[in-house]
Design a protein around this motif. Structure first.
Motif, mmCIF file in Angstrom:
data_model
loop_
_atom_site.group_PDB
_atom_site.id
_atom_site.type_symbol
_atom_site.label_atom_id
_atom_site.label_comp_id
_atom_site.label_asym_id
_atom_site.label_seq_id
_atom_site.Cartn_x
_atom_site.Cartn_y
_atom_site.Cartn_z
ATOM 1 N N ASN C 44 0.622 -1.248 0.169
ATOM 2 C CA ASN C 44 -0.081 0.026 -0.132
ATOM 3 C C ASN C 44 1.186 1.333 -0.187
ATOM 4 N N LYS C 48 1.345 2.662 -7.628
ATOM 5 C CA LYS C 48 0.704 1.992 -7.787
ATOM 6 C C LYS C 48 -0.727 2.724 -8.633
ATOM 7 N N THR C 49 -1.704 3.159 -8.148
ATOM 8 C CA THR C 49 -2.828 4.035 -8.260
ATOM 9 C C THR C 49 -1.882 5.259 -8.862
ATOM 10 N N THR C 50 -0.849 5.900 -8.670
ATOM 11 C CA THR C 50 -0.773 7.189 -8.905
ATOM 12 C C THR C 50 0.175 6.351 -10.590
ATOM 13 N N GLN C 97 -9.835 3.465 -8.043
ATOM 14 C CA GLN C 97 -9.625 2.450 -6.993
ATOM 15 C C GLN C 97 -11.341 2.710 -6.132
ATOM 16 N N HIS C 225 -4.066 -6.914 -5.297
ATOM 17 C CA HIS C 225 -3.885 -7.288 -4.311
ATOM 18 C C HIS C 225 -3.863 -8.825 -3.579
ATOM 19 N N ARG D 128 2.484 9.603 7.768
ATOM 20 C CA ARG D 128 1.497 10.455 7.034
ATOM 21 C C ARG D 128 0.371 11.380 7.806
ATOM 22 N N SER D 137 -3.166 6.773 -0.511
ATOM 23 C CA SER D 137 -3.500 5.327 -1.254
ATOM 24 C C SER D 137 -4.482 4.772 -0.426
ATOM 25 N N GLY D 139 -5.095 1.709 0.204
ATOM 26 C CA GLY D 139 -4.822 1.151 1.066
ATOM 27 C C GLY D 139 -4.698 1.872 2.703
HETATM 28 N N1 LIG Z 1 -2.018 13.680 -4.257
HETATM 29 C C1 LIG Z 1 -1.167 13.253 -3.552
HETATM 30 N N2 LIG Z 1 -1.294 14.412 -2.631
HETATM 31 C C2 LIG Z 1 0.505 13.809 -1.578
HETATM 32 N N3 LIG Z 1 0.936 12.360 -2.009
HETATM 33 C C3 LIG Z 1 -0.472 11.671 -2.696
HETATM 34 C C4 LIG Z 1 -1.038 11.925 -4.058
HETATM 35 N N4 LIG Z 1 -1.348 11.128 -4.286
HETATM 36 C C5 LIG Z 1 -0.536 10.054 -3.765
HETATM 37 N N5 LIG Z 1 -0.402 10.515 -2.493
HETATM 38 C C6 LIG Z 1 0.656 9.231 -2.094
HETATM 39 O O1 LIG Z 1 1.928 8.792 -2.774
HETATM 40 C C7 LIG Z 1 1.726 7.247 -2.195
HETATM 41 C C8 LIG Z 1 1.221 6.336 -3.051
HETATM 42 O O2 LIG Z 1 0.353 6.452 -3.584
HETATM 43 P P1 LIG Z 1 -0.867 5.303 -4.985
HETATM 44 O O3 LIG Z 1 -2.050 5.914 -3.944
HETATM 45 O O4 LIG Z 1 -0.299 5.505 -6.211
HETATM 46 O O5 LIG Z 1 -1.120 4.119 -3.752
HETATM 47 P P2 LIG Z 1 -0.948 3.004 -4.071
HETATM 48 O O6 LIG Z 1 -0.060 1.778 -4.531
HETATM 49 O O7 LIG Z 1 -2.034 2.853 -5.123
HETATM 50 O O8 LIG Z 1 -1.277 1.929 -3.133
HETATM 51 P P3 LIG Z 1 -2.598 1.495 -2.948
HETATM 52 O O9 LIG Z 1 -2.796 -0.194 -3.572
HETATM 53 O O10 LIG Z 1 -3.001 1.185 -1.403
HETATM 54 O O11 LIG Z 1 -3.915 2.009 -3.484
HETATM 55 C C9 LIG Z 1 0.452 7.787 -0.827
HETATM 56 O O12 LIG Z 1 1.739 7.305 0.028
HETATM 57 C C10 LIG Z 1 0.248 8.070 -1.234
HETATM 58 O O13 LIG Z 1 0.276 9.567 -0.155
#
Ligand SMILES: Nc1ncnc2c1ncn2[C@@H]1O[C@H](COP(=O)(O)OP(=O)(O)OP(=O)(O)O)[C@@H](O)[C@H]1O
Ligand SMILES: Nc1ncnc2c1ncn2[C@@H]1O[C@H](COP(=O)(O)OP(=O)(O)OP(=O)(O)O)[C@@H](O)[C@H]1O
Ligand SMILES: CC(C)C[C@H](N)C(=O)O
Ligand SMILES: [Mg+2]
Ligand SMILES: [Mg+2]
Lengths: 430, 304, 275, 241, 343
Positions: C44, C48-50, C97, C225, D128, D137, D139
């Motif tokens: 997490n 990934k979502t980013t 998501q 996941h 955070r 994110s 999760g």
């Molecule tokens: N707009 C934003 N501003 C600040 N931080 C951000 C922003 N978007 C994402 N983050 C941070 O970037 C990191 C990556 O987030 P992301 O959503 O890509 O995770 P993920 O891999 O999709 O996780 P998950 O499996 O939990 O969905 C996280 O720690 C999140 O807090």
């Protein structure tokens, strides 16, 4: 708060006393006390009997209301439900039926009330608002863009006709498309800087836009006549036949060998706006079922999801603004033609608020709802004219009460734009 | 030069008044997440109440200025917050679960109602009060232009700043402030955490009304003339101020108010006063084009 | 990677995304082949979502670019396209998501909206549609057919006329997938499609994903996941941690990669997944 | 007395009849899990405990409190906490503020200690702390939602798919935490999970919900082994092979 | 029974003027009915509220037509009177009005009679007066952007210029606002001592107050609306003493009106402003009807157009357009809470 069974008397009394105290507090500064100019300065006057009456009415009113509520709640309790988040209704034949009745009534109205200028004229006003409501519905109801400056487009339409007809001698029918186009252009002009804005930000910008247009009309005297407005705007003719006492030009009455009556024009205007409104209705209902219409609604629901599906949100929003504005412009042309006189006072913010109220009270996105709401909001203050001082007071109260009574609008449900037969009528669970 | 400074003073005072009304507006916005069109009228109600209170004071022969001011403030705040409560209870609470537009319309209805209620019950005539705090400072004279700073102007600016600081603290630092914000973002979730949503909203309305009440008193004392129709323009200006500064942000409301005050006063002093509202709205639109959530509003980064 | 460049649908070069002090994606490079399933996994907050957001125009990456090799339109640099052009022009469509349906529109309408561009074109910007011309009517019938096909495939046909917002979480997830499919993407990006589905439903999802990539030759980028999905359908897996790529390979390789086990799968999981 | 007792509970959304006579009990100190297909009414059941929507028939008893007659916020103050479906964290508040929201009506004395505990369970939240929760994110948001519920020190914890969107490594962590809360803290837990394997393994008892009614009940172990349950909810494609 | 109508802003910003009209007309109707009515019939008063909104005015007019009124007095705002008069004309109802904008009678309508002077006349009087008495001082012309205010201000400027005095400033304000400090700073910077103001009295009061606070001593010359005694208290202190205005000769001072004035005062209504005009309009109707022995449009209209009537506001007779033949305007000054002829 909790599922109240019928309360014991003591509790109900206590509740009424509490409300009574609130009424007392509200009443003291407004009813109990007043200030009046007694030559040379204010003096405080007291009106305790009035205050006592008010508190009494509230107290007993509350008691009765409580009793009614708990009386009826017993039955309601058994089927206490929470409304589904969003209601979509498949088929509601009675609504269609109601729509038809309304239409039939609209068509025979001038016959039924022939000679009653006031009724026909009021009905004409209702129809102007219906048309405005349908136009604004595109922007607010379908596309979900809160527009508090809709009156600007109405003004653009009205002034287009006012100026083109008095300066260049244009007729009603020639002006109509041009004015619609002008209004649409203004719609885009307003839409463009506001694309990224949401909610209240959009609301104040549109409100500001409406005010800007009005202020320009007031101050740019050479162009718009300023606060004096534009006078002697020609009335629309019936295919070239004027509504005038017999004279040198061909007149309606002469052509049809009728005796001249001022009512002819009133009736003609009524049918004219009826036709315009119905065309608007057909146009908007069709659009709603087309891809643009669906896209409007989708943008209202979730802009980001739209983008992810490849929808050009900018274009969709601008088209909503343009079409809504165009319809407002048409209505404006008609307004100018009917009034024969326009001035900036007719295009103030409260006008926008009324149109918006019509859309919301009608039930966002419901064409028929708009009709009922327009009827209500135009006729209520008309009925109230006899109450004079209390007219707007009652109007305001009615607006609150109707909204509270039907929070989703008079016709709250949204009809899907497209349906298919689904296997097996569905119960609650999949 | 003298004129420039004078307009600065005037603009700041005017801006402080707008800001003061905008504070209550933005606070209420912060909890119901929508425009409270009746806010301007609440302010008008409080102005009318303070006229009555001031007149009463002089009838009772109370003449010490600080005492009069304190009493009038207390009376106005007290009664006006009851109005705030009642407005919320009748026009907003029943619409908790309706679409966002429904309360907007009932607010417009409420605004019409309040305005006409006051007109009917208190009369349509303007209500003047004698100047409570006369005089001021003569700052300097430049080229025959004497720059004036009235005591009331000082008072208004000070009161506004103090209230802004106090309420900003309330909202950002206290548990009550957090509860308010929670109610705005997700009422159901807030109630699942034990927050009495209805009560929180009621209190917020009362606080908002109290702020409007202070504004009403200040305006009555400053301009000396009020009537039942003053709510509308003030409401729109405050609304604009709040949006310009970023809705939900109290310092933003203040900043927005002051900016509008300055734009208006300079525009009308040096350019055409007819178009000062056009200037205000045009600047608002410009600002929002580049900062869609206002000057101090936090940009809404929506994570998808 | 063994993919020849012709086969590469999407190419990610040195992608970096920073939020203030936080680096969510750190110099990520990746090639996504056409007609295959590529999974992105990672703990997490790994980014990934980013990554999806950068890909589909929702975020502008701080550094790097994403190139789409479009069979008709040639090379397209996705991060320079407007968001809606990514879907419309480049054929890259995503799901979210946090579900983002149009809640008060019916399920069917959701799917019709997805075909907006095709329909709008067929309606000649509404003119043909307004007058009900044949060209538009045909296009609409076709769109409806497509929508029903996908609804049926996902077992949602009986919900077609229900407002999307009134459905349960798992059902909404499936509708979102159906909606994305209605856009006819070349590359389908799914963000945790199996979240909220029970094992049986996930199994059905597996079938669907395999069907899409094998039969329809769609490229699929999958964030998930649920290892029962990832390990079953992926042709290739890329593992992220703190925005870095820590591993890449076939499901088999990834399952046994000690870095991945430590950062993501945890100890027992390996046993379970191979059981 | 049972901790929670629902009998004959019905609930509606407008015309939709979502719960159709649910009977369910949770004893003090138990972990009870609820499984069922999409749309079976699991989330509705959880929300009905809080009166959102309020049950239209039947009775719901929490210890000696009649939940049908208690306002939502009062219920929450009586020691029930929920990790809702869709997380519903306060997007525009910081992580810390979200946690503070959770402890609004908790005994202030434990605040610091509880906060530390949350940082321990979910270290990422501590990193955070001042980030706006909406930008976390998926999760991370899920962890925040769990932590927020725990901040109120509930007697009864309701978890609606707590493992949703979590990486495998965290899923196990969450189930470990569930067990620990139950064993070390004596917390009673009602759990809805799609991840039925995991859920039934930690649960003392389980219920199967179908079309808004309970169709099966038993110990976790029994349900795990029940062939119907296996066929309907447990067998994934991979396992079926 | 005969119905007669009155209309004006009973609600809204100018509601106090509506109240004046109403008070005057109600008293007149009561008086006339007490004396046996008109042609042996009682009069019934219909009241319309247009809130100074042209659209509502049209609606009110239609409603009045429907109530078969035989005579109309109204509306108050010129912008309402103009569109409404078209409808009364269509329906052939004679009307009296106090609206002062020239356009009211310039459109060739035969049914409209103005019982008050016109803005160009009163502006001429006001402007000329300023030039004569204050010609040596710096004068600014200010209006409130309303149809009435702007028209009047323009006419005052013309009147001044006709006598060779040029205003140093021409400004507009927005009615309904509270803060006029911008205007005042500007006036102060330009050294203005006298303002010719077109608009309503509320703004004048505020301007005076704020000018005083800013240390600026202003004399303001306004039009008919300044006759409202609200201005005295509203302007605060003795500021109102600096207000001059043009208005028809003060009928309250005329012996003919003494009795009526007294009865108004007994009822705690100060018969200032438009109160007596509304009263006079009803008298006009009564006398014309008696003279014509009919309330039919043709007869009544002819009677009004050709007759001369003694009313509480003096003798009324009309020219071909329907304007007063002798529109006397006098210059008044507020003094200690009352207005009196300027001395
Ligand atoms: N707009 C934003 N501003 C600040 N931080 C951000 C922003 N978007 C994402 N983050 C941070 O970037 C990191 C990556 O987030 P992301 O959503 O890509 O995770 P993920 O891999 O999709 O996780 P998950 O499996 O939990 O969905 C996280 O720690 C999140 O807090
Ligand atoms: N807000 C709502 N309005 C109307 N119907 C609803 C609403 N929420 C849920 N429903 C309906 O109620 C039923 C039960 O839904 P619920 O969300 O409780 O299912 P669930 O068991 O939690 O499913 P999932 O596993 O997908 O989360 C479904 O048929 C759903 O369509
Ligand atoms: C003074 C009033 C009679 C109104 C103003 N004269 C007008 O015509 O608008
Ligand atoms: Mg993610
Ligand atoms: Mg659920």
């Amino acid at each position: 708060m909790s599922a109240a069974h019928s309360l014991p008397l003591a509790d109900r009394l206590k509740d009424a006393v509490r409300i009574g105290i609130v009424a007392l507090l509200l009443g003291i500064p407004m009813l109990g006390l007043t200030t009046a100019d007694q030559g040379g300065g204010l003096q405080v006057l007291t009106r305790w009997p009035l205050l006592a009456q008010f508190v009494g009415v509230v107290f007993f009113g509350r008691l009765i209301l409580q009793w009614l509520v708990s009386h009826f709640q017993l039955r309601k309790l058994q089927r206490q439900r929470v409304a589904a988040k969003t209601a979509v209704v498949q088929q509601r034949p009675w609504l269609k039926w109601l729509g038809r009745v309304a239409l039939a009534f609209a068509i025979v109205l001038p016959m039924a009330f022939s000679g009653n200028r006031y009724v026909i004229d009021t009905a004409t006003t209702v129809l102007i608002y219906v048309m405005l409501g349908w136009g604004l519905n595109v922007v607010v109801g379908l596309a979900g863009l809160l527009d508090l400056g809709y009156v600007a487009f109405y003004a653009v339409g009205a002034y287009s006709y006012g100026l083109l007809s008095t300066l260049f001698g244009w007729g009603f029918w020639e002006t109509l498309p041009v004015a619609g186009g002008m209004a649409a252009l203004f719609g885009v002009l307003l839409g463009w800087p506001t694309l990224r804005l949401r909610g209240d930000y959009l609301a104040i910008v549109t409100l500001g836009f409406g005010e800007i247009i009005r202020i320009i009309l007031v101050n740019w005297t050479d162009f718009s006549g300023g606060p004096n407005g534009i006078n002697s705007i020609p009335r629309p003719s019936f295919f070239g036949l004027e509504f005038k006492p017999p004279g040198d030009t061909p007149t309606f009455a002469a052509f049809f060998h009728l005796e001249y009556s001022a009512d002819h024009r009133v009736t003609f205007l009524y049918y004219l706006i009826l036709v315009l409104a119905l065309l608007t209705n057909v146009f908007v209902s069709r659009l709603r079922r087309l891809p643009v219409g669906m896209a409007w609604e989708a943008v209202r629901e979730d802009e980001l999801a739209c983008k992810a599906l490849g929808i050009n949100v900018t274009g969709v929003k601008l088209s909503a603004y343009a079409i809504g504005a165009m319809l407002g412009g048409f209505a404006g042309v008609f307004f100018a033609a009917r009034q024969g006189f326009i001035s900036p006072e007719s295009f103030v913010f409260s006008e926008s608020a009324t149109i918006l109220a019509i859309v919301v009270l009608g039930g966002r996105g419901s064409q028929l709802g708009v009709v009922f709401a327009a009827l209500l909001l135009v006729v209520l203050p008309e009925l109230g004219r006899d109450f004079s001082d209390y007219r707007m007071l009652l109007f305001g109260a009615a607006m609150v009460l109707i909204m509270v009574w039907r929070p989703g609008g008079l016709v709250a449900r949204r009809e899907p734009t497209i349906q298919i037969d689904t296997p097996a009528a569905q119960g609650a669970t999949p | 030069m003298g004129q420039f400074i004078q307009q600065l003073i005037n603009g700041l005072t005017l801006g402080a008044v707008y800001g003061l009304i905008a504070l209550g507006y933005t606070m209420v916005y912060g909890i119901i997440g929508m425009i409270n069109f009746a806010h301007g009228d609440i302010y008008m109600v409080s102005a009318i109440i303070s006229v009555t209170a001031l007149t009463l004071m002089s009838a009772f022969g109370i003449s010490s200025v600080p005492l009069v001011l304190a009493l009038v403030l207390i009376i106005a705040i007290g009664f006006t917050s009851v109005y705030g409560w009642a407005v919320e209870r009748t026009a907003y609470r029943p619409l908790r679960n309706a679409s966002r537009l429904a309360p907007l319309i009932s607010a417009i209805g409420m605004s019409i109602f309040l305005q006409n209620m006051v007109q009917v019950s208190q009369g349509a005539r303007v209500k003047p009060v004698p100047t409570l705090i006369p005089g001021g400072l003569e700052l300097f004279t430049h080229n025959g232009f004497s720059v004036h700073l009235a005591y009331t102007q000082i008072m208004i600016c000070v009161v506004t700043v103090v209230l802004m600081v106090a309420f900003t603290g309330l909202i950002t630092r206290t548990s009550f402030g957090r509860q308010q914000r929670a109610c705005e973002q997700d009422r159901t979730m807030a109630s699942l955490l034990g927050i009495d949503v209805d009560k929180t909203i009621s209190y917020t309305f009362m606080l908002g009304a109290a702020l409007a009440a202070v504004a009403g008193v200040m305006v009555t004392v400053y301009y000396g003339v009020v009537d039942f129709s003053i709510g509308f323009v003030a409401g729109i200006k405050a609304f604009t101020a709040a949006v310009l500064g970023g809705v939900g942000s109290l310092p933003g409301a203040m900043l927005g108010g002051v900016l509008i005050g300055l734009i208006e006063s300079y525009w009308s002093a040096y350019l055409s006063p007819e178009y000062k509202d056009v200037a205000t709205f045009a600047i608002l639109i410009l600002v929002l084009m580049f900062r869609p959530s206002g000057l101090l509003g936090r940009p809404e980064v929506e994570k998808v | 990677m063994t993919d020849t460049p012709q086969n590469t649908l999407l190419e990610v070069n040195h992608l970096t995304m920073r939020f203030g002090g936080l680096t969510a994606l750190d110099d990520l490079s990746l090639a996504v082949p056409a007609g295959k399933v590529t999974s992105i996994i990672g703990p997490n907050g790994a980014g990934k979502t980013t990554f999806f957001n950068c890909l589909t125009g929702f975020y502008k990456p701080t550094v790097g670019d994403v190139v789409m090799h479009h069979p008709q339109h040639g090379k397209l640099i996705l991060n320079q396209l407007a968001t809606h052009r990514v879907a419309r022009h480049a054929g890259v469509v995503r799901t979210f998501q946090n579900i983002r349906l149009f809640p008060s529109m019916t399920v069917l309408e959701n799917l019709m909206v997805a075909q907006y561009n095709t329909l709008q074109h067929a309606s000649r910007f509404s003119l043909a549609g307004l007058f009900g011309l044949a060209g538009y009517r045909d296009a609409k019938a076709e769109a409806l057919a497509k929508a029903t096909t996908w609804l049926e495939r996902l077992g949602l046909l009986d919900r077609a006329n229900v407002a999307a917002g009134n459905l349960s979480y798992g059902t909404q997830r499936r509708i979102e997938i159906a909606r994305a499919l209605c856009v006819d993407p070349l590359l389908l990006c799914l963000d945790e499609p199996a979240a909220g589905l029970n094992p049986r439903e996930s199994a059905e999802l597996n079938e669907l994903l395999l069907y899409l990539s094998r039969e329809h030759d769609k490229g699929i980028l999958l964030i998930e996941h649920d290892m029962s999905v990832v390990m079953r359908v992926s042709d290739q897996i890329c593992v992220l941690n703190f925005g870095h790529k820590i591993a890449e390979g076939t499901p088999m390789q990834i399952q046994h990669d000690p870095n991945v086990i430590k950062a993501y799968l945890g100890e027992e999981e390996t046993e379970e997944a191979s059981a | 007395m049972s901790m929670l007792k629902m009998s004959g509970v019905h609930a509606h959304y407008g015309a939709i009849h979502a719960l159709r006579g649910v009977d369910l009990t949770v004893e003090k100190g138990e972990i009870v899990t609820l499984i069922g297909a999409n749309g079976a009414g699991k989330s509705t059941l959880m929300m009905t405990l809080f009166g959102q929507p309020r049950a239209s028939e039947g009775s719901i008893q929490f210890q000696d409190l009649d939940l049908l007659k208690t306002a939502t916020h009062q219920i929450a103050r009586k020691g029930i906490a929920l990790v809702p479906e869709g997380r519903r964290i306060f997007q525009r508040m910081t992580v810390l503020e979200n946690l503070q929201m959770g402890s609004t009506f908790a005994d202030g004395a434990h605040y610091e200690e509880d906060l530390k505990r949350m940082y321990q369970m979910f270290p990422i939240l501590e990193q955070r702390l001042n980030q706006r929760a909406g930008t976390l994110s998926g999760g991370e948001q899920q962890m925040l939602a769990i932590a927020r519920a725990l901040m109120s020190r509930p007697q009864l914890l309701l978890l609606d798919e707590p493992s949703l969107g979590l990486a495998p490594i965290y899923i196990r962590q969450v189930f470990r935490i569930i067990k620990e809360l139950n064993e070390a803290w004596g917390m009673t837990i009602l759990l809805v999970e799609q991840n039925a394997h995991h859920a039934l393994r930690v649960a003392h008892r389980g219920y199967v919900l179908q079309h808004g009614a309970i169709v099966l009940a038993g110990s976790g172990k029994e349900l795990l082994e029940n062939p119907q349950v296996r066929a309907a909810y447990l067998e994934s494609g991979a396992h079926a092979e | 029974d005969y119905s007669v109508g009155i209309a004006g802003p009973m609600t809204g910003e100018y509601a106090s003027a509506g109240a004046q009209i109403r008070a005057g007309a109600e008293m007149a109707v009561a008086d006339i009915n007490a004396k046996g009515g008109v042609l042996g019939q009682k009069i019934k008063l219909e009241i319309g509220d247009d809130a100074c909104d042209p659209k509502q005015a049209v609606s009110v007019a239609n409603a009045m037509v429907n109530k078969h009124i035989v005579f109309m007095h109204g509306h108050w705002c010129s912008s309402s009177t103009i569109p409404a008069s078209d409808i009364y004309n269509d329906a052939q109802i004679p009307m009296a009005t106090v609206s002062t904008n020239p356009k009211v009678t310039e459109r060739g309508l035969k049914n409209i009679f103005r019982i008050m002077g016109r803005d160009d006349q009163q502006g001429g009087v006001g402007g000329g007066f300023l030039a004569e008495h204050f010609g040596s001082k710096k004068i600014a012309v200010v209006d409130d952007k309303s149809a009435y205010g702007k028209g009047l201000a323009d006419e005052m400027a013309k009147g001044m210029q006709a006598k060779g005095v040029k205003p140093v400033l021409r400004e507009s304000i927005t009615a309904g606002e509270k803060d006029y400090s911008g205007l005042i700073t500007k006036l102060k910077a330009a050294g203005v001592e006298v303002v010719a103001y077109g608009g309503y009295h509320t703004e004048v009061a505020l301007i005076l107050r704020q000018a005083q606070q800013a240390g600026l001593k202003l004399t303001i010359m306004g039009g008919d609306t300044m006759s409202n005694n609200e201005i005295v208290t509203a302007a605060g202190g003795d500021n109102a003493n600096n207000v001059l205005f043009t208005f028809a000769p003060d009928s309250r001072l005329e012996p003919a009106a003494a009795d009526v004035v007294k009865r108004f005062r007994d009822k705690k209504v100060e018969p200032d402003g438009y109160v007596l005009y509304a009263y006079a309009a009803m008298q006009l109707f009564q006398q014309a009807a008696e003279k014509a022995k009919s309330v039919k449009y043709a007869d009544l209209d002819k009677a009004i157009a050709n007759g001369s009537f003694n009313t509480v506001v003096g003798t009324l007779s009309f020219d071909a357009k329907g304007d007063l033949k002798v529109p006397a305007f006098r210059v008044y000054q507020w003094k200690g809470g009352k207005y009196e002829y300027f001395k």
